[in-house]
Design an enzyme around this catalytic site. Sequence first.
Site, PDB file in Angstrom:
ATOM      1  N   ASN A  48      96.600  36.344  46.745  1.00  0.00           N
ATOM      2  CA  ASN A  48      95.590  35.746  45.867  1.00  0.00           C
ATOM      3  C   ASN A  48      96.180  34.603  45.041  1.00  0.00           C
ATOM      4  OD1 ASN A  48      93.573  37.706  46.585  1.00  0.00           O
ATOM      5  ND2 ASN A  48      94.668  39.152  45.289  1.00  0.00           N
ATOM      6  N   HIS A 134      84.677  45.360  41.003  1.00  0.00           N
ATOM      7  CA  HIS A 134      86.034  45.846  41.251  1.00  0.00           C
ATOM      8  C   HIS A 134      86.255  47.269  40.724  1.00  0.00           C
ATOM      9  CE1 HIS A 134      90.513  45.748  40.578  1.00  0.00           C
ATOM     10  NE2 HIS A 134      90.461  45.109  41.733  1.00  0.00           N
ATOM     11  N   GLU A 195      81.029  40.417  38.578  1.00  0.00           N
ATOM     12  CA  GLU A 195      82.112  39.464  38.819  1.00  0.00           C
ATOM     13  C   GLU A 195      81.482  38.093  39.008  1.00  0.00           C
ATOM     14  OE1 GLU A 195      84.744  40.740  42.040  1.00  0.00           O
ATOM     15  OE2 GLU A 195      84.616  42.783  41.297  1.00  0.00           O
ATOM     16  N   SER A 199      85.437  39.913  44.908  1.00  0.00           N
ATOM     17  CA  SER A 199      86.799  39.961  45.439  1.00  0.00           C
ATOM     18  C   SER A 199      86.864  40.259  46.929  1.00  0.00           C
ATOM     19  CB  SER A 199      87.622  41.000  44.684  1.00  0.00           C
ATOM     20  OG  SER A 199      87.076  42.285  44.850  1.00  0.00           O
ATOM     21  N   ASP A 224      83.688  39.260  35.077  1.00  0.00           N
ATOM     22  CA  ASP A 224      85.074  39.277  35.536  1.00  0.00           C
ATOM     23  C   ASP A 224      85.302  38.030  36.407  1.00  0.00           C
ATOM     24  OD1 ASP A 224      87.507  39.723  36.725  1.00  0.00           O
ATOM     25  OD2 ASP A 224      87.067  41.761  37.411  1.00  0.00           O
ATOM     26  N   HIS A 227      88.609  36.007  40.432  1.00  0.00           N
ATOM     27  CA  HIS A 227      88.813  35.144  41.604  1.00  0.00           C
ATOM     28  C   HIS A 227      88.267  33.737  41.413  1.00  0.00           C
ATOM     29  CE1 HIS A 227      90.450  38.387  44.004  1.00  0.00           C
ATOM     30  NE2 HIS A 227      89.580  39.142  43.365  1.00  0.00           N
ATOM     31  N   LYS A 258      96.498  36.148  39.803  1.00  0.00           N
ATOM     32  CA  LYS A 258      96.004  35.509  41.017  1.00  0.00           C
ATOM     33  C   LYS A 258      96.308  34.008  40.927  1.00  0.00           C
ATOM     34  CE  LYS A 258      93.446  39.522  42.084  1.00  0.00           C
ATOM     35  NZ  LYS A 258      92.475  40.468  41.565  1.00  0.00           N
TER      36      LYS A 258
HETATM   37  C1  PLP Z   1      92.613  41.880  40.968  1.00  0.00           C
HETATM   38  C2  PLP Z   1      91.365  42.176  40.221  1.00  0.00           C
HETATM   39  C3  PLP Z   1      91.395  42.831  38.984  1.00  0.00           C
HETATM   40  C4  PLP Z   1      92.630  43.457  38.437  1.00  0.00           C
HETATM   41  O1  PLP Z   1      93.515  42.498  37.978  1.00  0.00           O
HETATM   42  P1  PLP Z   1      95.082  42.842  37.956  1.00  0.00           P
HETATM   43  O2  PLP Z   1      95.644  41.852  37.031  1.00  0.00           O
HETATM   44  O3  PLP Z   1      95.544  42.696  39.357  1.00  0.00           O
HETATM   45  O4  PLP Z   1      95.202  44.257  37.454  1.00  0.00           O
HETATM   46  C5  PLP Z   1      90.216  42.959  38.306  1.00  0.00           C
HETATM   47  N1  PLP Z   1      89.057  42.496  38.792  1.00  0.00           N
HETATM   48  C6  PLP Z   1      88.991  41.884  39.995  1.00  0.00           C
HETATM   49  C7  PLP Z   1      87.689  41.399  40.499  1.00  0.00           C
HETATM   50  C8  PLP Z   1      90.140  41.721  40.744  1.00  0.00           C
HETATM   51  O5  PLP Z   1      90.082  41.158  41.950  1.00  0.00           O
END
Ligand code: PLP
Length: 409
Positions: A48, A134, A195, A199, A224, A227, A258
């Site tokens: 990512n 997620h 989100e 993801s 969130d 991405h 990411k």
């Molecule tokens: C990767 C991810 C997380 C978690 O983040 P980390 O820093 O890896 O713990 C949360 N939400 C989504 C949508 C993700 O893809």
Amino acid sequence: MSRFDDELMDRLQAIRAGGLHRQIRQLESAQGTRVRIAGRELLSFASNDYLGLANHPDLKRAAIRAVTEAGAGSGASRLISGSLMPHDALDQAIARFKGAPAALAFSSGYTAAIGTICALCDSSDVIVLDKLVHASIVDAARLSGAKLRVFAHNDLEKLQTILRWASGAGSARLSDSGQGDPRPARARNVLIVTESIFSMDGDRAPLREIVALKESFGAWLMVDEAHATGVIGNGGRGLADELGVGAGIEIQMGTLGKAVGSSGGYISGSRALIDFLINRARSFIFSTASVPAAAAAAVAGLGLIGAAEGDMLRGLLRERIAQFTGGVPGSVSVPLPAGAILPISIGPEDEAVRVSDALRERGILVPAIRYPSVPRGRARLRLTLSAAHTAEDVEQVLEALSAVRAWQV
Ligand SMILES: *Cc1c(COP(=O)(O)O)cnc(C)c1O
């Protein structure tokens, strides 16, 4: 062997029988588009690290300087004695980057979700989730004790039905649509969580419409941007910024692991939100601060993302995405990607694993994503592109995809 281990071996056997067994693959190289696994170099479409910052000299230099100046470890939770200069610099850098009044870094995106949702909601509240959010958000919502409702992915009508029910207006149709309790909920507060770029499916949420709905029902909204951060919007600030709806979102969340190229998570929003989280988010209060190197690398990553270099990298990434979507075998279903995630739908778990293995035979790493990351029977390849991929890299994966499977089913 102990009965404890016997039982776990039985459970593992069941996981294997379902084609769902997972193993850690050891990289023998740094993160990047070329990784070495088991002595073999592979062209990777698995990370990512969308802008190629995880291995960027500026981030490495920032991390090394932080170790020299602030130490290898943080020593304690930030509230006890572990808040070092890189941590405060990171909070400020996130707030500046997001154009938010305040921000707070967590040790991961996962713990940001857990700490924030559990601090904001309890059993007097209702949490409404998009079906595809997620695992960190699902776990947080469950742990909070709030009443949970899930709407079909990006389905605004279902969301509205749930919001009407939660506001106390009630709707018998709720039970018909499989949402359970037909009685009005009369929740204290309603928190919607979605989100911005999903993801595993790579598509985007209708944020503008969700903001309009949540305002008409007086609900709260958490988005969130894991991405989208670094990839979407002006200066890589995310989808909320691109759509101009940031002011309508109480809580924005993201990860620093990411596109930002380091590790950690964050929440941004009002000063009141951040002060409240500092006092109530248990995953912040009761956990050692991230190491100074991670915080400093994240500050450097955010700096690059917001600068001309970030624009240049996003331009390269867009070129690769267009090249890929323009060149996939005709019948491969790749929905127009909103960001850098290109899911290739397969279906059966064992077939997804077979195709992933066949690609690996050809020197290409594309992970098969299976339950519980996606629903059973909806296994897929999840290919991610990075600004660090070359046009030849994309050419190579396109050729390999055509070779490993007759896509014209
Ligand atoms: C990767 C991810 C997380 C978690 O983040 P980390 O820093 O890896 O713990 C949360 N939400 C989504 C949508 C993700 O893809």
